[in-house]
Motif scaffolding. Structure first.
Motif, PDB file in Angstrom:
ATOM      1  N   MET A   1       0.839  -1.174   0.000  1.00 43.57           N
ATOM      2  CA  MET A   1       0.000   0.000   0.000  1.00 43.57           C
ATOM      3  C   MET A   1       0.887   1.243   0.000  1.00 43.57           C
ATOM      4  O   MET A   1       1.806   1.370   0.796  1.00 43.57           O
ATOM      5  CB  MET A   1      -0.901  -0.026   1.234  1.00 43.57           C
ATOM      6  CG  MET A   1      -1.686   1.230   1.418  1.00 43.57           C
ATOM      7  SD  MET A   1      -2.709   1.146   2.882  1.00 43.57           S
ATOM      8  CE  MET A   1      -4.272   1.246   2.118  1.00 43.57           C
ATOM      9  N   LYS A   2       0.599   2.151  -0.867  1.00 46.35           N
ATOM     10  CA  LYS A   2       1.374   3.368  -1.006  1.00 46.35           C
ATOM     11  C   LYS A   2       0.733   4.475  -0.170  1.00 46.35           C
ATOM     12  O   LYS A   2      -0.465   4.703  -0.259  1.00 46.35           O
ATOM     13  CB  LYS A   2       1.403   3.762  -2.479  1.00 46.35           C
ATOM     14  CG  LYS A   2       2.371   4.844  -2.792  1.00 46.35           C
ATOM     15  CD  LYS A   2       2.430   5.052  -4.294  1.00 46.35           C
ATOM     16  CE  LYS A   2       3.384   6.176  -4.610  1.00 46.35           C
ATOM     17  NZ  LYS A   2       3.433   6.447  -6.037  1.00 46.35           N
ATOM     18  N   ARG A   3       1.569   5.128   0.675  1.00 44.16           N
ATOM     19  CA  ARG A   3       1.078   6.219   1.516  1.00 44.16           C
ATOM     20  C   ARG A   3       1.940   7.451   1.323  1.00 44.16           C
ATOM     21  O   ARG A   3       3.124   7.359   1.053  1.00 44.16           O
ATOM     22  CB  ARG A   3       1.132   5.815   2.989  1.00 44.16           C
ATOM     23  CG  ARG A   3       0.020   4.892   3.376  1.00 44.16           C
ATOM     24  CD  ARG A   3       0.049   4.567   4.834  1.00 44.16           C
ATOM     25  NE  ARG A   3       0.358   5.746   5.649  1.00 44.16           N
ATOM     26  CZ  ARG A   3       0.155   5.814   6.940  1.00 44.16           C
ATOM     27  NH1 ARG A   3      -0.338   4.794   7.571  1.00 44.16           N
ATOM     28  NH2 ARG A   3       0.466   6.890   7.613  1.00 44.16           N
ATOM     29  N   SER A   4       1.350   8.582   1.532  1.00 43.23           N
ATOM     30  CA  SER A   4       2.062   9.850   1.428  1.00 43.23           C
ATOM     31  C   SER A   4       2.563  10.272   2.804  1.00 43.23           C
ATOM     32  O   SER A   4       1.990   9.900   3.831  1.00 43.23           O
ATOM     33  CB  SER A   4       1.115  10.916   0.875  1.00 43.23           C
ATOM     34  OG  SER A   4       1.688  12.193   1.004  1.00 43.23           O
ATOM     35  N   THR A   7      -0.085  11.935   4.980  1.00 44.76           N
ATOM     36  CA  THR A   7      -1.174  11.189   5.598  1.00 44.76           C
ATOM     37  C   THR A   7      -1.036  11.185   7.116  1.00 44.76           C
ATOM     38  O   THR A   7      -0.021  10.753   7.656  1.00 44.76           O
ATOM     39  CB  THR A   7      -1.191   9.735   5.079  1.00 44.76           C
ATOM     40  OG1 THR A   7      -1.221   9.758   3.657  1.00 44.76           O
ATOM     41  CG2 THR A   7      -2.393   8.983   5.607  1.00 44.76           C
TER      42      THR A   7
END
Length: 148
Positions: A1-4, A7
């Motif tokens: 899962m890609k997160r910034s 976030t």
């Protein structure tokens, strides 16, 4: 899962501000640059610079409230020195500004090198003013040396 990085973090409060500029604002705040000078260097809206600076101050205030700074060893008695000092501006030839005297009360732990200390500006130097300061930063059983 890609997160910034934005976030659920401080960076999420300012979604329209580019991340590079936000990091520069944090840096300028950390080196105590004024809002005005930061504004001149980054060419960002004045109210945005001040909002970021205030948000950083709020985070630090909340952290200090939940994790108070204890400058001296936790879990044991310590030998400490305390004293007060007067800071003032002396005008030459009775010219210039007349600034009030400022008293600073300090507690110093000399067992470390360099010595560690806690300092606070006080209006009065009586027991009612100084006792709460000592109670806040001393451990039970500590030995305190003063000149009084």
């Amino acid at each position: 899962m890609k997160r910034s990085i934005r976030t659920n973090s401080f960076f999420a409060k300012f979604p329209k501000l580019p991340l590079g500029q936000l990091i520069m604002l944090i840096y300028f705040w950390s080196v105590d640059l004024s809002c005005k000078k930061t504004l001149q260097m980054l060419a960002i809206a004045n109210n945005l610079v001040c909002k970021v600076f205030h948000a950083l101050e709020d985070i630090c205030s909340m952290d200090l409230a939940t994790n108070p700074f204890l400058p001296f060893p936790v879990g044991g008695a310590a030998v400490l020195k305390c004293d007060e000092s007067k800071f003032n501006h002396k005008a030459k030839y009775n010219r210039g500004r007349q600034a009030p005297d400022i008293w600073v009360f300090g507690v110093l732990y000399t067992a470390t090198s360099p010595a560690e200390g806690f300092y606070q500006v006080v209006r009065r130097r009586d027991q009612a003013t100084l006792s709460p300061i000592l109670a806040k930063c001393l451990q039970p059983g500590s030995t305190v040396y003063t000149d009084d």
